[in-house]
Design a protein around this motif. Structure first.
Motif, PDB file in Angstrom:
ATOM      1  N   ALA A 184      -3.624  -8.924 -10.157  1.00  9.17           N
ATOM      2  CA  ALA A 184      -3.268  -8.723  -8.829  1.00  9.17           C
ATOM      3  C   ALA A 184      -3.660  -7.449  -8.095  1.00  9.17           C
ATOM      4  CB  ALA A 184      -1.578  -9.102  -8.480  1.00  9.17           C
ATOM      5  N   THR A 185      -3.869  -6.402  -8.926  1.00  9.00           N
ATOM      6  CA  THR A 185      -4.237  -5.221  -8.085  1.00  9.00           C
ATOM      7  C   THR A 185      -5.443  -4.825  -8.803  1.00  9.00           C
ATOM      8  OG1 THR A 185      -2.955  -4.102  -9.802  1.00  9.00           O
ATOM      9  CG2 THR A 185      -1.587  -4.632  -7.881  1.00  9.00           C
ATOM     10  N   GLY A 186      -5.860  -3.556  -8.344  1.00  7.13           N
ATOM     11  CA  GLY A 186      -6.952  -2.773  -9.080  1.00  7.13           C
ATOM     12  C   GLY A 186      -7.214  -1.161  -9.473  1.00  7.13           C
ATOM     13  N   GLY A 189      -0.806   1.967 -11.472  1.00  5.16           N
ATOM     14  CA  GLY A 189       0.417   1.717 -11.008  1.00  5.16           C
ATOM     15  C   GLY A 189       0.601   0.924  -9.975  1.00  5.16           C
ATOM     16  N   GLY A 190      -0.250  -0.133  -9.637  1.00  3.90           N
ATOM     17  CA  GLY A 190      -0.071  -1.092  -8.778  1.00  3.90           C
ATOM     18  C   GLY A 190       1.014  -2.306  -8.973  1.00  3.90           C
ATOM     19  N   ARG A 191       1.351  -2.876  -8.083  1.00  2.00           N
ATOM     20  CA  ARG A 191       2.323  -4.102  -8.203  1.00  2.00           C
ATOM     21  C   ARG A 191       2.014  -5.230  -7.480  1.00  2.00           C
ATOM     22  NH1 ARG A 191       3.574  -1.039 -11.776  1.00  2.00           N
ATOM     23  NH2 ARG A 191       5.499   0.106 -12.204  1.00  2.00           N
ATOM     24  N   THR A 192       2.238  -6.384  -8.024  1.00  5.75           N
ATOM     25  CA  THR A 192       1.836  -7.629  -7.556  1.00  5.75           C
ATOM     26  C   THR A 192       2.779  -7.734  -6.572  1.00  5.75           C
ATOM     27  OG1 THR A 192       1.686 -10.298  -7.721  1.00  5.75           O
ATOM     28  CG2 THR A 192       3.375  -8.953  -9.084  1.00  5.75           C
ATOM     29  N   GLY A 193       2.501  -8.329  -5.160  1.00 11.98           N
ATOM     30  CA  GLY A 193       2.878  -8.492  -4.145  1.00 11.98           C
ATOM     31  C   GLY A 193       3.864  -9.857  -4.045  1.00 11.98           C
ATOM     32  N   ARG A 194       3.728 -10.657  -4.867  1.00 12.21           N
ATOM     33  CA  ARG A 194       4.504 -11.916  -5.051  1.00 12.21           C
ATOM     34  C   ARG A 194       5.289 -12.123  -6.388  1.00 12.21           C
ATOM     35  NH1 ARG A 194       0.246 -16.479  -4.051  1.00 12.21           N
ATOM     36  NH2 ARG A 194      -0.803 -15.429  -5.813  1.00 12.21           N
ATOM     37  N   PRO A 195       6.475 -12.785  -6.017  1.00 11.60           N
ATOM     38  CA  PRO A 195       7.163 -12.935  -7.169  1.00 11.60           C
ATOM     39  C   PRO A 195       6.222 -13.663  -8.649  1.00 11.60           C
ATOM     40  CG  PRO A 195       8.455 -13.585  -5.454  1.00 11.60           C
ATOM     41  CD  PRO A 195       7.010 -13.265  -4.954  1.00 11.60           C
ATOM     42  N   VAL A 196       6.523 -13.299  -9.669  1.00  6.77           N
ATOM     43  CA  VAL A 196       5.684 -13.757 -10.731  1.00  6.77           C
ATOM     44  C   VAL A 196       6.178 -15.233 -11.206  1.00  6.77           C
ATOM     45  CG1 VAL A 196       4.862 -13.199 -13.068  1.00  6.77           C
ATOM     46  CG2 VAL A 196       5.188 -11.473 -11.537  1.00  6.77           C
TER      47      VAL A 196
END
Length: 884
Positions: A184-186, A189-196
């Protein structure tokens, strides 16, 4: 409300073990504990048990039900006897226990759910076993508590693809939690913005992977770029070999790993759920499923456990359905092998079911047995009940119906069908034959398997058809056989309630005539067999001018007119009667003991009248009718005394209490009261006479409670012309400890004792008991000593005032210092046999006193009327000098 067998099978028998403890469900009791309704319900339930024992799947349940009935039977017996209290108390107590059990079950469910809202099927089974309730009850409690069941998802225990084995370290270098953050990121330390979502669609398809590769490719060269390219290469490899579903399995493995670590550290389910949602970013619904699956991993494979439990319980169809819902590669090897074995056994049972379905109707019994075999192998085999309900049952081969007195007797041969507890249904229809088992009046058979019945109240004067249908009672929904029909048969009722009253030269007969009858015809058949018509009414006739003592026969027939105008005469009711003159009373009656009867029977002496039978009736008081009273035999007081005829009267047993005995002469329905006498009841027994030293004799006898309150004692001594008489009350007898009679010392006495009671104001005497005490003569003796000490001789001199014979006279020396009470208490020094004592006829016995320990001398006399008096005791001692 009748017994609903289908509901009972569904709620109790099909539910299996353990059996419900609810008495209302267990016995399908009515809402109110009415005694008759309870007895009817229990009888119907037990009949259902007997029918259902033929089904192998129900047999263990029925055995437990029958064992429990032994404990419940006293409650039902009390309710049937009119005391529903114990049953109602038991129902109330069970209601309280059931409410408490429901509360405990709900608490256990919530505890087992752990806040996740989910329970495994295996947990449901364990809870049902622990609380001894059916699984359906546990599922109902689940719904009430807002919980649901689910099979734990299978989570990969290791990295699903070798190419991804080292990617966990690369993601840690990038500061990412899992593959979903990477896709979901690039940036590190990124985090996905939607629940997995891990249990829905795959997390990425090839375009999404390439888009992530382009984003991560913009990183400058370094450790982060190298780690990102390694992850991209691994993801492309997994995607190429396993597709998007391979990425989903990798994501589930990554998310399960930290949860397993925390679960090993004894984290609670709520803590694991909070970590999955807050720290790992998993959607809440998927997080619950994920935690639920992790929690069930340490206990072993839940699917394998459930399959084994279902297989052990015989529910192979459900076990195969559970295995089919999972992908083949989701099961371990041993579980897949178990599932294959279960599929094979299920296929074999289905083949047996299909074989039973294809059998012709003539082999329905064999098909039933095949279905039993199939159900024994697979308890929940689908389709068995439908095939069983469709099995044909052969009708009874033959049904016969014949008139039998006031009813119709029916018999039929058993059906050739024997499997499934066949039972019979008997129908009756008017004017046409029944079409099926629901067409007509069902007659209640004494037993479902009875092959005969008597219709005691058939509709009169209409064509009747009877039919028998057969069905297999072990399957309530099974169909009936074709009907076996007999008829038409018309029941022409005879007269009923016939009452015959012989009279003096006449006979009167009354009856109840059927309403449909046109008239009644009576024919008299006297001894010469010449039939004579007798005028009769609808309710009876009187035939006069007959000879007393002659027996006449009559045939009473009923005349009917059919719907077609023809006349029908019934065979008729046959009866006999003998005209009798009016009975004559017994003029005189005397009751006395019967000589020669040891059991104390009595003889009623009477002159029997010319006609009629003499009966004896007993009364506790005076008879209620005077002599000459005429009665109907129905007015006589109960059964008469049992008698035996003798040449001079009637012999009967002695009553157990004072009784007035009345002679009644009976002739037909008429009776006349005759003379009466009284008896004092049982004898007082043979008295015992005891002489007490002086001039008194005590009389003792048994005095039963019903022997009256007084006794008469008559005694006589020899030489008295007439005896003396004394009446003793029961209280005086007890106070004196017997009856004391003044009798001269030594005189003989004869005593007669009999009970005295009062009936109608006059005394009544019982059977006497007699005893005699013979006269007795006193004899005396003295001891004379002669000679020097050491050579001393002792002589006993016996004297008597009157002549008396003695069988033996003995001189005895004691063995020691004690007074001899019997010849055996010492040594006999001298004796004489068969001697006579009297005035001038003294008898002497001499003996030498030798050395010895005995210090006492005494004489004894043996004779029926002889009493020997001792001299003063100091004259009977042996001195020391005499002992030497």
């Amino acid at each position: 409300m009748g017994f609903d067998e289908a509901r009972y099978r569904r709620e109790v028998l099909d539910a299996g073990l353990p059996v419900t403890e609810d008495l209302r469900t267990r016995y399908q009791l009515p809402p109110d504990a009415d005694g008759d309704a309870v007895a009817e319900a229990v009888a119907a339930v037990r009949a259902c048990w007997r029918r259902s024992r033929a089904r192998l799947r129900y047999r263990p349940v029925i055995e437990q039900l029958e064992a429990g009935y032994l404990a419940h039977r006293p409650l039902f017996d009390a309710a049937a006897a009119g005391d529903p209290g114990p049953l109602r108390a038991a129902l109330q107590e069970h209601g309280r226990r059931a409410a408490s059990q429901r509360a405990r079950l709900r608490a256990a469910l919530e505890e087992a759910a752990g806040g996740l809202g989910l329970l495994a099927e295996s947990t449901v089974a364990h809870l049902a076993a622990a609380h001894r309730v059916p699984e359906d009850e546990v599922r109902a409690a689940l719904s009430a508590a807002g919980l649901r069941t689910a099979e734990p998802d299978a989570l990969p225990r290791s990295v699903p693809h070798p190419a991804y084995a080292r990617c966990a370290g690369h993601l840690e270098v990038l500061g990412l939690r899992h593959l979903a953050d990477f896709l979901a990121t690039g940036t590190p330390g990124g985090r996905t913005g939607r629940p997995v979502r891990i249990f829905g669609p795959p997390p990425a398809d090839p375009p999404a992977v390439e888009a992530a590769a382009r984003r991560w490719g913009r990183l400058p060269h370094g450790a982060a770029h190298t780690a990102a390219q390694a992850v991209i290469a691994a993801v492309r490899g997994v995607l190429a070999e396993q597709g998007p579903e391979g990425l989903a399995r990798i994501l589930r493995h990554e998310l399960a790993a930290p949860l397993r670590t925390r679960h090993a550290a004894r984290a609670a389910p709520a803590t694991l759920l909070a970590h999955a949602v807050g720290e790992l970013g998993v959607a809440e619904d998927d997080a619950r499923r994920l935690v639920f699956a992790v929690l069930h991993e340490p206990a072993g494979d839940p699917v394998a456990e459930r399959l084994r439990r279902l297989a052990a319980d015989g529910r192979l169809a459900e076990a195969v359905a559970v295995a089919d819902r999972l992908p083949p590669d989701a099961l371990p090897g041993d579980v897949r092998a178990l599932a294959e074995r279960l599929r094979g056994r299920l296929a074999d049972a289905r083949a047996v079911l299909e074989q039973a379905r294809r059998l012709p109707p003539a082999e329905a019994d064999r098909a039933w047995d095949l279905l039993e075999q199939a159900e024994a192998a697979v308890r929940d085999l689908p389709g068995t009940d439908a095939v069983r309900r469709g099995l044909a049952v052969q009708p009874v081969p033959e049904l016969t119906a014949v008139r039998d007195g006031a009813g119709v007797a029916l018999r039929w041969r058993p059906s050739p069908s024997t499997a499934g507890e066949p039972e019979y249904v008997l129908l009756r229809a008017e004017r046409r034959a029944p079409r099926d088992a629901a067409d007509g009046t069902v007659l209640p058979l004494p037993s479902p398997r009875a092959t005969s019945y008597t219709d005691g109240a058939p509709p009169p004067c209409v064509p009747l058809y009877y039919a028998v249908a057969v069905r297999r009672a072990a399957e309530p929904a099974s169909g009936f056989s074709p009907l076996a029909v007999s008829g038409p048969l018309v029941h022409w009722p005879e007269v009923t309630g016939v009452r015959v009253e012989p009279g003096d030269g006449r006979i009167t007969v009354a009856w109840t005539c059927p309403d449909q009858a046109r008239s009644v015809e009576v024919v008299r058949v006297p001894p010469d067999a010449a039939e004579t018509r007798v005028a009769a009414r609808r309710d009876g006739f009187t035939d006069g001018g007959l000879a007393n003592g002659t027996t006449y026969g009559y045939r009473v027939g009923v005349v009917y007119r059919t719907d077609y105008g023809t006349t029908v005469r019934t065979p008729g009711v046959r009866l006999t009667a003998t005209p009798l003159p009016p009975p004559e009373p017994v003029a005189a009656l005397e009751i006395r003991p019967l000589d020669g009867h040891p059991d104390g029977r009595l003889l009623a002496r009477l002159d029997p009248p010319a006609g009629g039978e003499v009966r004896l009736y007993g009364f506790a008081g005076a008879p209620p009718w005077p002599a000459g009273t005429r009665l109907r035999t129905a007015d006589l007081p109960g059964p008469p005394l049992a008698v035996q005829h003798a040449s001079d009267g009637l012999v009967f047993a002695t009553p157990d209490r004072p009784t007035a005995v009345l002679a009644v002469t009976v002739a037909g329905d008429h009776a006349v009261v005759g003379a009466h006498d009284a008896t004092g009841g049982p004898a007082l027994g043979t008295p015992t006479l005891v002489r007490h030293g002086g001039a008194d004799v005590v009389v003792l006898f048994d005095w039963p409670p019903d022997g009256g309150d007084e006794a008469e004692v008559v005694w006589r001594t020899p030489g008295e012309a007439a005896g003396r008489r004394r009446t003793v009350t029961r209280a005086a007898y007890r106070r004196e400890a017997g009856v004391r009679l003044p009798v001269a010392d030594g005189a003989g006495v004869e005593v007669r004792v009999r009970a005295v009671a009062r009936l109608g104001g006059r005394p009544v005497y019982g059977r006497p008991g007699t005893a005699a005490l013979p006269a007795r003569t006193e004899a005396r003796y003295r001891l004379e000593r002669h000679g020097l000490p050491g050579r001393r001789t002792v002589t006993a001199v016996f004297t008597a005032r009157a002549a008396v014979r003695a069988e033996r006279l003995l001189l005895v020396r004691s063995h020691g210092p004690f007074w001899p009470l019997d010849p055996a208490d010492g040594d006999v020094l001298a004796e004489a046999a068969d001697v006579t004592l009297g005035p001038g006829k003294d008898v002497r016995l001499s003996a030498r006193l030798t050395r010895g320990p005995g210090t006492r001398l005494r004489c004894f006399a043996v004779g029926a009327a002889l009493v020997l008096r001792d001299p003063p005791q100091h004259t009977l001692g042996v001195t020391r000098r005499e002992r030497g």
